[in-house]
Structures are given as structure tokens and as C-alpha cells.
Design a protein around this motif. Structure first.
Motif, short mmCIF file in Angstrom:
data_model
loop_
_atom_site.label_atom_id
_atom_site.label_comp_id
_atom_site.label_asym_id
_atom_site.label_seq_id
_atom_site.Cartn_x
_atom_site.Cartn_y
_atom_site.Cartn_z
N CYS A 1 5.86 6.41 2.25
CA CYS A 1 4.63 7.16 2.47
C CYS A 1 4.71 7.77 3.87
O CYS A 1 5.07 7.08 4.82
CB CYS A 1 3.42 6.24 2.37
SG CYS A 1 1.90 7.01 2.96
N TYR B 1 2.59 8.35 5.98
CA TYR B 1 1.77 7.59 6.93
C TYR B 1 2.24 6.14 7.06
O TYR B 1 2.40 5.61 8.14
CB TYR B 1 0.31 7.54 6.46
CG TYR B 1 -0.47 8.80 6.67
CD1 TYR B 1 -0.67 9.32 7.95
CD2 TYR B 1 -1.02 9.47 5.59
CE1 TYR B 1 -1.40 10.48 8.13
CE2 TYR B 1 -1.75 10.64 5.76
CZ TYR B 1 -1.94 11.13 7.03
OH TYR B 1 -2.66 12.27 7.22
N CYS B 2 2.38 5.47 5.93
CA CYS B 2 2.50 4.01 5.93
C CYS B 2 3.94 3.52 6.02
O CYS B 2 4.17 2.34 6.26
CB CYS B 2 1.86 3.43 4.68
SG CYS B 2 0.15 3.94 4.47
N HIS C 1 -1.00 7.28 -3.01
CA HIS C 1 -0.88 5.96 -2.37
C HIS C 1 -2.21 5.22 -2.50
O HIS C 1 -2.92 4.98 -1.53
CB HIS C 1 -0.45 6.10 -0.91
CG HIS C 1 0.10 4.82 -0.36
ND1 HIS C 1 0.42 4.63 0.95
CD2 HIS C 1 0.39 3.64 -0.98
CE1 HIS C 1 0.87 3.40 1.13
NE2 HIS C 1 0.85 2.79 -0.03
N CYS D 1 -2.95 4.10 1.80
CA CYS D 1 -3.75 4.94 2.67
C CYS D 1 -4.54 6.02 1.94
O CYS D 1 -5.35 6.70 2.54
CB CYS D 1 -2.84 5.60 3.69
SG CYS D 1 -1.73 6.80 2.94
ZN LIG Z 1 0.22 5.57 2.69
#
Ligand SMILES: [Zn+2]
Lengths: 977, 181, 87
Positions: C5, C7-8, C57, C61
Motif C-alpha cells: 500500500c 501509505y501503509c 485497503h 487505511c
Molecule cells: Zn493502506
């Protein structure tokens, strides 16, 4: 027979256990198999199909024969491998697949019928009469053939799942794995070393090899001690890595309490691990293969490696007068180990003509074992030499056909192994699993020194990938004997020569498959069931395909292997699904009024993950209908209270909030006034209805959307998709506030009276007209009020922060009761909405359009929205479509049933005559009869017509009048009044 | 006159100690979801710093300290926990009260990472998940926010309505770890 | 299977909801005509090889992610936020 002074067992700790009701004793460190052999027990099971007497064949997890049932009652565990099961005080094991007893098995008669039971027998015999399969053949076959049985009771043991992460996973703790872990550990890498055994060391525990001048097991202990002292290394014993998955995910089963029979509170029997590793070293070792010859399955005939393992690790001689047979130098090592332990070696039969001779034991060169005899255990073998056949008395035959590297895990991601002629075995194809490096015996390198070298090299390769510096490591001194093998798969001759012991597949069966043109290895496998038992043919698949190759005149490489699939070793479903039973199945969502509803006796029903009250029974009410009817009347006549917190609530804010809503709803929301609520309809992009609900405008850039309970998650996902994926330029944010607010419907002519006692200011139609919304103070707490109605009555929904929900519900319910009302549940809610013709997902079930539910005009022509273009397809709004109608019974039958279909009055109820179907029905206490909602071809134009409802499943036919779907108060006066 | 009585999400369920691990309900104070408007993340961070002393957190991080924390809460969102949000924040972000929406628990003790390894598919070991790190991930079947708040302590948040399942799942895992001794 | 991801970071695929081909991002104009809309709503490639698809996701997130991967080798070649990936 236990040999004095041999083995790694603790002779100071005697352990009693039971097998088939007889008490035995063994020592700490014993497996069930080693302890039974030590007690002279050779017969441990019956074979799957022919019920042949069977003893232990191996000393590891690949064991096909010695499968037992451990324990009894609910925790009974079938098909436990006696070679894996460690003994503990109180262990109770039973043999399987025999009746009445292991010694006297009536179904052994199958063996006499063997000429008829060969490959394809089932397919050819049980074809007809067709009806016999389910009723006669299958039950009989299931009873006769099979392994252990499940208890039929709920499992009482706890299982567990867990995650682990590392830089390097080392699979197998033999010389290669230990060395790889040691190198990586010293380098400071984050390492997991997993081994399926109860003790690390692999073959080093089973052989008499030395490393650096020390006995192998001493070296193992020293390495293990060093690894245990490292914080960056995690050692997992009794843990079988069973599967390899994408991007470095590995499945492993840890046997946590099988070995000690203990059940401390909360302790799992097994833990199913998902290990995520950046790199892995496969050091899974190799499995020895038997040789197929006539009657090679008698108890007492074992692999040579197993005979050495029982001798060297467990101090047990598998016989008193042992013969050894095979095609590698291993057989001579076996003989030497036995002789050194004082066991008599009757003969060594070496298939190689140039085999080494010995002064210590007779060697028959260029000879093969071609038969055996003995009733329930081996008594003699027949040896064939160029000079003729010869019978040799023996109670144990140690045999080897060579070793198969354990390539299984390298094939779990579609890899195929490579045939190496020089060692007559398949080895891993380099790069078969990204990030995995094979080392040692599983890579076809069989000497101890080679294993150690490859362990270091594999760790080095992994560390280089990880950017970790390789420390200086000296290769320990160890034997480096070359592996010399002459291929030997099956000894020619009459009779049955077993390949797959567990599924009773013989050389003849494989040849038969070839004759019947099942020449592909995958076809042969399925036709004969070769390799399809719980051991997945670990000992036998390669030999079987060699026999097939021979029978079809192809090479082994060309014949190829079947597909290796996870799991490598059996994994219980209980472990895979651990924690998901009972309350762990899925989350339970409880509203703030849950406890109060239960206290009032309400049966709770599941709505998605939520639990909602079905109805609130009063004293004297004996059926749900009585309660439901009362609750409906209560709402129509006084006031009812219902927890509606489960509806999805999405806070939508930002300068573009209105524009965004215009794009996801069919109708306009940018024009909605602040302080007002509007009903909205959402389509999928294909033009069908997705969800409906009301949306309130709380401020200039602030909306609050409600969704149905069922679709809350999907709508949130949809909004995020539309925003992130399609309209990222819009400045808008969403937050689910479903959980922040406890919200209650207060419905009925006395709803305003009820609320007026709780709010700062009395409610008026001027300030709070239908579809008004805004902030209120509820008994001093900041809340929200919405004048909306699902019941069709003058109604409100009142919301407070969830911490106050339980308290507010109690107050509302009590006050409602004081006004002649009370709480109502889902049943009454459903009746109230059907009476008003309000739709739910029973109607918007994914195949209906706005046109179908009579809301075609809600698709605004002033703007684009999701689903608009496709909703205008001619087929979606044309004549003849089934559209929403109301139905009421007019004939003799007064019963309506959801799911029933509609036909013209005089028509046969057949598919071609189908006119529509019923979606929602209820008894309306308001109208005094059943009512229903449904979809009827051109329905809105047919009000007043009589149609026939037919429920073919339940055998009900009812004549219905087609009416407007709004049964009650069609002008809507009550909602505004 | 009736009065509304407040109830905590985990009322009657906690505290709980099994083996070396203790699970307690946290009193997080005011919880506010902050979602910066387009291009306003820096302004929001400055406002947050001025008003409450912590920056807007980067993904997978929490800022501030116990009693006044901003926890990254997913795509375009952070949760301000503790103080009532200053009015200035609303200029740069949507501000949504979530004080009652989440069950917030504190789990602490020797072996707490082993407990969470039974439920959370993310590496939470100290070397990889340090103080001030946070994740949005799953806790068994539930979406959760997990933040390391101490050497052996985590803050865990799930939807308020799932408090019972949260305690059930954590308790099961705690028992499994404790039984290993 | 593991997906990174944006972000994650790298996460197990169970945290993600699978939607389908990333062509869902290329929504035609309302007046683009029948063929464009039919393509957009109903027709999908089924490549043995590189494909781009959309994952949400959900257990993380909440970002929609465009994942470029190979259906034959199972390699994940690239992941990008859907909000930044529109062609
Ligand atoms: Zn994420």
C-alpha cells in the motif's frame, strides 16, 4: 528390542502408554513407533484397501503405514503418524481400519479378492444400476476402505493462528539448516529456524556421523545452544512448514501439545503460523524410497534409514536377525551400524554387481529380493541371483532404493523439479520460488560435508540479497562420501509389489493404467490413486512414475512428476480456521440498547454483523405475531421507540460536498436547504439501484448521509472509490459516524409529546416540519433531531453520542410506555414499512432499476450521476418490465408468501407465463389481512386486476388484487400531522 | 427529571490480566477526526502545533504524548485524542467528533507482541514497530488502529459496537500466550 | 500474497478488497456513446501476463490502490494510489 547404551532417549525416565488396550512402557524421547518396536510390536495397522497387516515403514513424517488414533471421545484424533507422535504418560493410541481387531480383521478378505480390486476396479464395477451408487456402493466402500474415524463430536481442543516475520526463514534443522541459521544468526539477521522434529538435528540424530570430531548430536546441541542465545534467532521445533505462497508467505503447523497430552487452560493443541520471510533457505532433507518387490509390505520390512534411525536415535533394533537390501552404500553402513550394536546381520543384498565386499557380513552382489513370507510379520525373504533363488530367514529387512530430495516446497508456486540422472532423483529447479535457496540433501547433496557447505552458501546468498555482510565461517569437518547409485525401482516378478503403501497401489496397477492408456503421470495418479493418500506418496511417487516411464517406453525426465501442492504435511482444518469458531466466527456488533432489549425478553436477530431485537414480548403473548401486531398498533395509535443506530451514517464535508452528492445520488442534493433532509437513490454504474436512504444538510458544506444497515460498508467503499478513483479533484471528506451516534426512531401520533419532555424547547410544525433536521439539546446533552419517518407516522429520529445511548433508550421506552406505547422490533418495523410501500433490499435486490420501483423520475435530467447513462438503456425502462405493486389476497386463500411468483388468473403457473414475483409480505394488523409487495409486468397499469400468486415449493396458490404499493394513508397526512 | 448517564464501550468487560499481560480500557478524552482540505495539510499541522503542541502525523506515525496525541488514522485522516479541538483547526480540515465511536483499550506486559501476533497481520516487534508508530490494520476480523505507546504497551481501537468481540479475541490470544509460560 | 500500500507499506492481501480491472477509473463522458459505455461497464481483458487492477485497503487505511501485477508469475510490479494513477 532395545539395545543397551544406544540412542538419545532418557532411560532414567520410563513412560507408560497404551496401544490397543495393552499397557507398554517406553522412555522419554521415544515416538510411539520406536516405543512399540522396542516392545516387539511390529503390526501397527491395516492397509487402506486390502486390509493387509502393516508395520512401520519409516521413522519420519512421511510414514504411510503406522497411522493410529490418539485419544477418545471429543478429542479423538485419527490418522496420527506413530513415527511423529511422541509418547507421554497416559497416551492412549489405537490401530485403525480393522474389525474386530488388528490381529483378526474380517475385512482382510479383501486381500483374497485382490485380483478383482486392481486399478480402475471402482470405476468399472460400480457404474450401474445408477441408483445403487449413493445407496449401496458408496456406503459399503466407505465402511470397508478408509483410515481413522472422527468422533462426530465438537472438537474440544483449542487451536491457534499466529503471524511471524523474519528476514530469513530456514526450513529444516539438519546439518544444512543449522549451518545456514548459524551463519545468518551470527551476521545479525532476523532468523526463524523451523523443524518438524521434536529435536533439531535431522539425520544427524539418526546416523553415527561425526562433525569436527564430535558425535553429530553433540555438534547439534552446541549449535542449538549458540542459536538459542541469539536474540535475533527464533527456533521453532515440532513445526512443519507446509506451504509456500506469493511474496514470501509460508504456512507452518506447530504441534504445541500433541507430544505431552497436556491441556493447560487456554493452551492450543496446534498453532497455524503464517510466516512472512524476505528470504528462505530450504534445508528439508531427503526421503528414502523403498524398492518394489513381491509382498514388500510385510511388517518388519522398513527403509534402511529408518532401521538406522531406530537404532541410533532410539536404541531400538527393528529385528534380531536383519537382512539389508538396496542399491547404494547406505546398505553397508546399515549393516555396520547393526553389527556394532551387536545385532545379527543375516545378509546384505546389493543389487550392484560391483558392490564392495565385507569380512563382517555376507554380501550378495548383483542380487535382488523378490519375495517375502510371514503371516503378520516378516519371517523370510526370497533372494534372486543369477544362480537361482534362495530363501533367507529374517525378521527385519532394511531396504533402500535411494533418496528423493524433498523438493516439495520448491514446487508450490508452479515450479517443476529437474531430473538428475547421476543421483537418480529430482532436484529443485533454481529460482523455482523467488527468494528461496535450497541447500543440502533437498538439493541432491547427500554427504554431511556437502550439507554444511551448502548451508553456509545458501545463507550467504540470502544475506547478500538482504544487504547483510557474511561473517567468516569455517566449514566443519565431516564425512564427504560420494553417492553412488544404480537405479532400482521394481524387482520383476509375479505377485503384487507395493509402490504406494497407504493407498495400496502396486506396480501392476501402474502398468495396468499404462495399458489402458492413462499414460500421463497425472492420469495414472488419478486412475490408480497413487500418491493420493494422506502421505501424498512421499515415499512412492518417484518410483511409480519410473515404473510408468518404463511401461510407456519414455524416460523419467520426460514422464515428469505430478503437481506438488500444499500442504507438505497434513494440516488440520481446525488449525487453519483456528479462532473462527463460535463467537470468533465474525465480529458481533451490539447497539447501546442491546442489554435493555435482551432484558425485555426480545429475541435478537442478526442483521449483518449487528444484533437487533425481533420483537418485545409482553406477558400473555405466546407468539411473535401477537407481539408484532401489538407493536404495529402501538405505533399507529400512540408512540413506539426503535433503535436505528445500525443504519450507516456517513459525515460528508468540504466545499465540494454538494457536488459530490449530486454525482453519487440520482437526485439533487446541492439544492437541499440547510436544516432539511431529502430521500436519495443511489445507482450502480450499470444503472441498477444500489442503495437508498436519507441525507441531511447540517451546514453549508456539511451533510449527513444514511445508508441501509446492510449496505453501509459497501456504500462507504463506493463513496471512497468515486472520490479517489473518479473525482479526486473534489474537495470533500467522509467519516463514518455510525458508531458515534446512538439513534432512535420515535414514531406515532404521540411522538412529539414524548420528545417534548426531553428537549429544551417544545417541537412545533413550524420549526420542525416534516423532513427538518438540526441540533437539539437532549436532557442537556448535544444531540441531533431528524423529522423523518419510515413508518408513515408523525415521527422523529433522535441521536445522542453513543455513550448516552443505553440511558436514552431506557428513558424513551419508559416514557413511551407511559403514553400507551413502547419499544418495537424488526418485525413491527417491517410491517409498518410494507403498509407504507417503503422499499428495502428485498425490493432493491440488485436487479431492479429506479423505473422498476416507481422512482424513474428521481433520476435528475439536469446532471450526470453514477449509473445514469446506463439506466437510460432502452431495456431498462421499456414496456413489460416488472414494476413495483401492492398485492392483497381476494380469494379463498388469504396467504401471501415472499418468493412466490405471479401469473395471470387463468394461466398455467409455468416459467413462460411468469408475470412477476413477491418480495415482501406481512399480516397488516392495521388493515386486517395480509399484504405484499412485489414486481409485476407493467404493474402500475394493472391496479385493480386479479393475478394468481403461486408458491410451488410450499404448495400455496392465492388470488391477489393488484393495488398501489402504498396500502396505508396514501396521501401522507399522518406523517405531516 | 431524567438524566442521561454515560457508559464506556468496555463497561463490565475490563480490566483483565492473564499471565503477564494486562488489558484495560482507556479514557481517551475527546476524539476528533481531522481530515485536511485539499493542500491544507501543512496549515493544519501548524494550527495543530500552535493549539495542541503536536504536528499532523505522517502516515503510520503518532505525534504528541499520552493524554494529547494525534494518531494517523488512514488515508487523509488523523485522530486527535485528548484535547477538545481548537476552533482554528476547522479552517484547514473537516473536524468530526468521534469521541464515542471507538472502544479504546491499552494492552501492556511482557509478551504483549506475542499476543498481538495472534491477531494482527503486521510485524509489531519492537525493532520494527517503535514507540510512536501506528498502523491501520486488522485485529482478527475487525479493522483496528494500533499504536505503540510504551516499551511493552499498545493502544488498540476498534468500533465501539465491537468492544465485546475485541475483548473476546484479545482474551483468547492472551490465554494462548500465557499457557506457553 | 502481499501488496504494498502506498501509505501503509507491504501488507497481507487479506487486508485488501479486490474490485477488478483498473479500467474502472476511465469513466467515459455521459455522451461517449453506447460502445464506450459497454466497454467501460461490461468488457474486461483477461490477460495471461501483466494486468492492472483495483484493490481497496479496507482492512487498513482506506486507500484505493492500482496494483500492476503479472497473472502468470504472480509478481507485483507496481502499486499506486488510485487518486494519482488516472491515466
Ligand atoms: Zn493502506
Amino acid at each position: 528390542m532395545r539395545i543397551k547404551g544406544k540412542g538419545l532417549i532418557d532411560r532414567s525416565r520410563s513412560i507408560p502408554f497404551m496401544f490397543d488396550g495393552v499397557r507398554y512402557s517406553g522412555f522419554e524421547g521415544d515416538t510411539l513407533a520406536s516405543a512399540l518396536l522396542a516392545n516387539g510390536v511390529r503390526l501397527m495397522g491395516r492397509s487402506f484397501k486390502y486390509h493387509r497387516p502393516r508395520g512401520v515403514l519409516t521413522a519420519g513424517s512421511e510414514e504411510p503405514n503406522a497411522l493410529v488414533t490418539v485419544g477418545s471421545g471429543a478429542s479423538q484424533e485419527p490418522n496420527v503418524r506413530a513415527t511423529v507422535q511422541e509418547i507421554y504418560a497416559g497416551l492412549e493410541a489405537c490401530s485403525q481400519n480393522r474389525w474386530p481387531s488388528l490381529n483378526f480383521d474380517l475385512l482382510a478378505a479383501n486381500d483374497l479378492a485382490a485380483p478383482f480390486l486392481g486399478a480402475g476396479f471402482y470405476y468399472k464395477t460400480f457404474m450401474w444400476p445408477k441408483s445403487f451408487w449413493e445407496k449401496v456402493y458408496e456406503p459399503i466402500i466407505r465402511r470397508a476402505a478408509g483410515l481413522g474415524a472422527l468422533s462426530g463430536q465438537d472438537n474440544v481442543d483449542k487451536y491457534e493462528r499466529a503471524w511471524a516475520f523474519c528476514d530469513l526463514l530456514v526450513i529444516g534443522a539438519g546439518p544444512a539448516g543449522l549451518m545456514a541459521a548459524l551463519v545468518a544468526g551470527r551476521a545479525g539477521a532476523d532468523v526463524i529456524l523451523a523443524d518438524e522434529g521434536s529435536r533439531m538435528g535431522g539425520r544427524l540424530l539418526a546416523e553415527t556421523y561425526e562433525i569436527d570430531g564430535k558425535p553429530g548430536h553433540v555438534w547439534v546441541d552446541e549449535v542449538q545452544a549458540e542459536l538459542e542465545a541469539m536474540d535475533n534467532v527464533r527456533l521453532m521445533t515440532r513445526t512443519s512448514v507446509a506451504g509456500v505462497y506469493d511474496q514470501g508467505t509460508y504456512a507452518a503447523l506447530e504441534r504445541v501439545h500433541h507430544h505431552d497430552g497436556r491441556h493447560p487452560h487456554g493452551a492450543p493443541l496446534e498453532t497455524f503460523w503464517r510466516i512472512v520471510a524476505k528470504r528462505s533457505v530450504l534445508a528439508a532433507g531427503a526421503l528414502e524410497r523403498p524398492v518394489a518387490f513381491r509382498d514388500n509390505d510385510r511388517p518388519g520390512i522398513m527403509t534402511a534409514g529408518a532401521v538406522r534411525a531406530y537404532l541410533n536415535r532410539w536404541g531400538v533394533s527393528a529385528g534380531k536377525n536383519v537382512t539389508v537390501f538396496g542399491n547404494t552404500d547406505d546398505i553397508h553402513r546399515t549393516a555396520r551400524d547393526l553389527l556394532a550394536a551387536g545385532v545379527h546381520v543375516a545378509a546384505v543384498i546389493d543389487s550392484r554387481h560391483d558392490a564392495p565386499l565385507s569380512d563382517d557380513y555376507p554380501v550378495l552382489r548383483g542380487a535382488q529380493v523378490c519375495g517375502s513370507s510371514g503371516r503378520k510379520g516378516l519371517e523370510a525373504i526370497t533372494v534372486r541371483r543369477p544362480s537361482g533363488e534362495e530363501r533367507i530367514q529374517t525378521d527385519c529387512l532394511a531396504m533402500t532404493g535411494g533418496w528423493n530430495p524433498s523438493v516439495h516446497l520448491t514446487c508450490h508456486m508452479n515450479g517443476r523439479p529437474t531430473w538428475r540422472r547421476d543421483i537418480a532423483a529430482f532436484v529443485p529447479t533454481p529460482g523455482a520460488v523467488p527468494g528461496m535457496v535450497p541447500a543440502g540433501a533437498c538439493n541432491g547433496s547427500f554427504s554431511t560435508a556437502a550439507c554444511l557447505r551448502e548451508g553456509i552458501a545458501a545463507a550467504g546468498e540470502a544475506l547478500a540479497d538482504l544487504g547483510v555482510k557474511l561473517p567468516e565461517v569455517a566449514v566443519p569437518e565431516a564425512e564427504d562420501t560420494p553417492y553412488e547409485i544404480a537405479q532400482l525401482w521394481a524387482v520383476p516378478g509375479k505377485g503384487r509389489a507395493w509402490l504406494d503403501f497407504q493407498n495400496d497401489v502396486t506396480v501392476k496397477d501402474v502398468k495396468q493404467a499404462a495399458v489402458e492408456n492413462f499414460r500421463s503421470v497425472e492420469h495414472m495418479k488419478r486412475y490408480t490413486t497413487q500418491g493420493m493418500a494422506t502421505d501424498q506418496g512421499k515415499n512412492s511417487n518417484v518410483a511409480a512414475l519410473a515404473v510408468l516411464a518404463d511401461a510407456t517406453g519414455r524416460g523419467i525426465s520426460e514422464t515428469g512428476t505430478t503437481t506438488f501442492r500444499p500442504p507438505y504435511a497434513p494440516v488440520s482444518i481446525a488449525a487453519i480456521a483456528a479462532g473462527a469458531e463460535g463467537r470468533g466466527f465474525r465480529p458481533q456488533r451490539f447497539t447501546t440498547s442491546h442489554k435493555a432489549s435482551v432484558a425485555r425478553g426480545a429475541p435478537m436477530i442478526e442483521a449483518g454483523l449487528w444484533y437487533r431485537p425481533s420483537y418485545f414480548p409482553k406477558p400473555g403473548e405466546t407468539t411473535w405475531r401477537q407481539s408484532c401486531d401489538r407493536e404495529v398498533r402501538m405505533v399507529r395509535e400512540a408512540v413506539g421507540v426503535c433503535d436505528v443506530s445500525t443504519l450507516g451514517k456517513i459525515d460528508i464535508q468540504g466545499p465540494d460536498a454538494g457536488a459530490f452528492l449530486d454525482f453519487v445520488y440520482t437526485n439533487m442534493f446541492s439544492t437541499l436547504k440547510v436544516g432539511r433532509v431529502r430521500y436519495g437513490l443511489m445507482l450502480r454504474e450499470d444503472g441498477y439501484v444500489m442503495d437508498d436512504g436519507t441525507t441531511a444538510r447540517l451546514g453549508q458544506h456539511h451533510y449527513l448521509m444514511t445508508t441501509t444497515t446492510a449496505a453501509a460498508g459497501d456504500v462507504m467503499k463506493h463513496l471512497e472509490f468515486v472520490h479517489q478513483g473518479l473525482r479526486p479533484e473534489l474537495d470533500v471528506c467522509f467519516a463514518s459516524v455510525t458508531e458515534q451516534w446512538a439513534q432512535f426512531a420515535v414514531a406515532g401520533p404521540k411522538s412529539r409529546d414524548l420528545l417534548n419532555g426531553l428537549l429544551e424547547k417544545p417541537l412545533s410544525d413550524e420549526e420542525w416540519p416534516f423532513m427538518a433536521c438540526g441540533p437539539v439539546k437532549v436532557l442537556g446533552v448535544e444531540g441531533r433531531l431528524f423529522r423523518i419517518s419510515f413508518s408513515g407516522e408523525h415521527a422523529y429520529e433522535i441521536a445522542v453520542p453513543a455513550r448516552y445511548g443505553a440511558s436514552l433508550f431506557d428513558i424513551l421506552a419508559e416514557r413511551a410506555e407511559a403514553l400507551g406505547g413502547g419499544p418495537y422490533g424488526m418485525e413491527a418495523l417491517n410491517v409498518l414499512r410494507i403498509e407504507k410501500g417503503h422499499i428495502t433490499h428485498a425490493e432493491i435486490h440488485g436487479r431492479t432499476t429506479a423505473f422498476d420501483i416507481g422512482m424513474g423520475r428521481m433520476v435528475s435530467q439536469k446532471k450526470d450521476c453514477i449509473g445514469k447513462t446506463m439506466s437510460e438503456r432502452p431495456g431498462l425502462e421499456e414496456e413489460g418490465r416488472e414494476q413495483l405493486v401492492g398485492l392483497k389476497p381476494v380469494g379463498e386463500s388469504k396467504q401471501l408468501l415472499a418468493g412466490a411468483h405471479l401469473y395471470n388468473e387463468g394461466a398455467e403457473p409455468t416459467r413462460v407465463n411468469d408475470q412477476g414475483y413477491v418480495t415482501s409480505v406481512c399480516y397488516s394488523p392495521t388493515l386486517g389481512h395480509m399484504i405484499g409487495l412485489g414486481f409485476l409486468a407493467d404493474g402500475p397499469e394493472r391496479h385493480g386486476e386479479t393475478v394468481k400468486m403461486v408458491d410451488g415449493l410450499r404448495g400455496v396458490t392465492t388470488l391477489c388484487k393488484v393495488v398501489d404499493p402504498v396500502f396505508f394513508d396514501p396521501e401522507g397526512g399522518r406523517v405531516r400531522g | 427529571m431524567d438524566k442521561l448517564i454515560a457508559k464506556n464501550p468496555c463497561e463490565g468487560l475490563l480490566p483483565l490480566t492473564i499471565g503477564s499481560v494486562t488489558l484495560t480500557e482507556e479514557e481517551p478524552g475527546v476524539m476528533t477526526a481531522l481530515a485536511p482540505y485539499k493542500g491544507k495539510e501543512k496549515d493544519l499541522s501548524a494550527a495543530l502545533k500552535a493549539a495542541h503542541g503536536m504536528a499532523y502525523p505522517a502516515p503510520n506515525r503518532a505525534t504528541g504524548k499520552a493524554g494529547s496525541r494525534a494518531v494517523w488514522f488512514g488515508h487523509g485522516q488523523a485522530m486527535l485524542m485528548g484535547p477538545a479541538p481548537d476552533a482554528s483547526l476547522a479552517e484547514h480540515a473537516t473536524v468530526v467528533d468521534q469521541s464515542d465511536a471507538w472502544a479504546v483499550v491499552w494492552i501492556e506486559g511482557e509478551g504483549v507482541e506475542d499476543v498481538l501476533a495472534r491477531l494482527v497481520p503486521v510485524d509489531l516487534r519492537p525493532a520494527h514497530f517503535k514507540r510512536g508508530h501506528t498502523v491501520r490494520s486488522l485485529l482478527f476480523h475487525m479493522t483496528a488502529s494500533i499504536t505503540r505507546v510504551g516499551d511493552r504497551a499498545f493502544q488498540i481501537m476498534v468500533f465501539r459496537s465491537m468492544a465485546e468481540t475485541l475483548v473476546h479475541d484479545l482474551k483468547t490470544a492472551m490465554e494462548g500466550v500465557a499457557a506457553r509460560g | 500474497m502481499r501488496i504494498t500500500c502506498p501509505y501503509c507499506g507491504e501488507r497481507d492481501r487479506r487486508e485488501f478488497y479486490y474490485r477488478g480491472a483498473a479500467t474502472d477509473l476511465d469513466r467515459p463522458a455521459p455522451d461517449a456513446g453506447e460502445e464506450a459505455w459497454e466497454n467501460f461497464v461490461f468488457l474486461r481483458e483477461n490477460p495471461a501476463g501483466v494486468t492492472r487492477d483495483l484493490w481497496y485497503h479496507e482492512g487498513g487505511c482506506g486507500a484505493w490502490v492500482v496494483v500492476t501485477r503479472n497473472t502468470v508469475t504472480h509478481e507485483v510490479l507496481e502499486t499506486r494510489l488510485a487518486s494519482e494513477a488516472r491515466s
